[in-house]
Design an enzyme around this catalytic site. Sequence first.
Site, PDB file in Angstrom:
ATOM      1  CD  GLU A   1     -11.413  -9.628 -12.981  1.00 18.61           C
ATOM      2  OE1 GLU A   1     -12.378 -10.259 -13.469  1.00 18.61           O
ATOM      3  OE2 GLU A   1     -11.530  -8.547 -12.394  1.00 18.61           O
TER       4      GLU A   1
ATOM      5  CE  LYS B   1      -4.181  -5.309  -5.058  1.00 26.68           C
ATOM      6  NZ  LYS B   1      -4.060  -6.028  -6.328  1.00 26.68           N
TER       7      LYS B   1
ATOM      8  CB  THR C   1     -11.986  -5.037   0.689  1.00 25.77           C
ATOM      9  OG1 THR C   1     -11.272  -5.149  -0.556  1.00 25.77           O
ATOM     10  CG2 THR C   1     -11.366  -5.967   1.714  1.00 25.77           C
TER      11      THR C   1
ATOM     12  CE  LYS D   1      -8.154  -8.008 -18.499  1.00 29.23           C
ATOM     13  NZ  LYS D   1      -6.956  -8.171 -17.644  1.00 29.23           N
TER      14      LYS D   1
ATOM     15  CB  CYS E   1      -8.472  -4.304  -8.983  1.00 35.44           C
ATOM     16  SG  CYS E   1      -8.395  -6.047  -8.535  1.00 35.44           S
TER      17      CYS E   1
ATOM     18  CG  LEU F   1      -3.739 -12.985  -8.733  1.00 34.29           C
ATOM     19  CD1 LEU F   1      -4.730 -14.014  -8.192  1.00 34.29           C
ATOM     20  CD2 LEU F   1      -2.478 -13.667  -9.242  1.00 34.29           C
TER      21      LEU F   1
ATOM     22  CG  PHE G   1      -1.581  -0.934 -17.510  1.00 30.77           C
ATOM     23  CD1 PHE G   1      -2.881  -1.087 -17.074  1.00 30.77           C
ATOM     24  CD2 PHE G   1      -0.686  -1.969 -17.307  1.00 30.77           C
ATOM     25  CE1 PHE G   1      -3.285  -2.245 -16.445  1.00 30.77           C
ATOM     26  CE2 PHE G   1      -1.073  -3.134 -16.671  1.00 30.77           C
ATOM     27  CZ  PHE G   1      -2.386  -3.284 -16.237  1.00 30.77           C
TER      28      PHE G   1
ATOM     29  N   GLY H   1     -12.183  -0.406 -15.790  1.00 26.04           N
ATOM     30  CA  GLY H   1     -13.248  -0.933 -14.938  1.00 26.04           C
ATOM     31  C   GLY H   1     -12.713  -2.143 -14.192  1.00 26.04           C
TER      32      GLY H   1
END
Length: 439
Positions: A155, A211, A86, A328, A267, A153, A256, A264
Amino acid sequence: MRIAMIGAGYVGLVSGACFAEFGVDVALVDTDASKIAALKAGRIPIYEPGLDNLVADNAREGRLTFTTDLEEAVGGAEAVFLAVGTPTRRGDGHADLTYVFAAAEQVARAAKGPLVLVTKSTVPVGTGREVKRRVTAARPDLDIAVASNPEFLREGAAIGDFMRPDRIVLGVEDGASGERALAVLKRLYRPLYLIETPIVATGLETAEIIKYAANAFLAMKISFINEVADLCEKAGADVHQVSRGIGLDGRIGRKFLHAGAGYGGSCFPKDTLAFARTGQALGAPLRLVETTIAVNDSRKIAMADRVIAACGGSVEGKTIGLLGLTFKPETDDMRDAPSLEIVPRLVAAGAKIRAYDPEGMDVARPLLPAAVHYAANAIDAAAGADVLVLLTEWNEFRNIAPAKLAGAMAGRILLDLRNVYDPPAMREAGFTYHSIGRP
């Protein structure tokens, strides 16, 4: 139990392999024949720790299969998951739902009987209702229940996140179709139910907003602490201690709150933008999200300016070593990585770049200026450099002795944009050391 997963990208491949590990028969479908051929040959198209072994084990046991034949995969499946892309739609920032709607209609036409069609892709609120309308129009003879099961999820930690999640969100329709969908999905997630994973059962619209709201809130925490880091630098405070001091508050949490070069990945950039556009379209603007996006965009540009300032206002003719390129560690993902903004600006300012990343260099090559030299390792990237910049906090960079870095370099300027190194140790090694938000 048999399911089909449409889309063999990051979400589809990880989710399909993990469901197979639960003992489910999973048919993974993708239109990219070369990707399917690679998976059949045991080659994983993305880097994710542990994924290669998980895929190989379940493929060997016959629980995980790969195909380009959607009709074959859908036949006999109790549930079909949509895990297609998307991306941001050109021109307006909304999520492009072309692939979602096309896949949903293809599934409907291929279905042999009633099934549950589950959106795993990140989609704006209202998408589930539109999917329902389209599949009903395509197959009015079938009861195709539509559900939303967003993924959460990270990465680099995706398998652990799937196997030990904070929660499972299941959004379903009202009425009998919704009840049937919920029963199928709860059966599918039974191994997580047995370890008392919270299951949030709700409506389609609520699941879709959960989400986006989760990603936007996490992105907002990152932009917040980055602005606080700038304040700390002006005031002589230490952002590490500020982060710890506020993160120990249970209402805020520690995660966070790490100052750096900006977020970046696949998502946060596209999801915050799509969420903001949804708010604008519905007449409920999300001003904090809009500001988060603006702060992050300017952050990446500011990091390039920071490197130039550390060099006395010019990098013309200087050699800059870069440690890390991906957004990351523990991934080869370059999507919206800060390096994509920083490196071209440094090259345009006349710098010579020597870069090293443990996993991301093959992905980075077509995205960065051709003049970039890709080094064999971290010390090679530092070789002869006037300036060294740490962009991604890979563990292997943390353990390099400062004296070894200094010995390879021509200069002694080091910009640590992830606050990996100990300032006194770097100064003792002779570096002019710059970090983020620390004295």
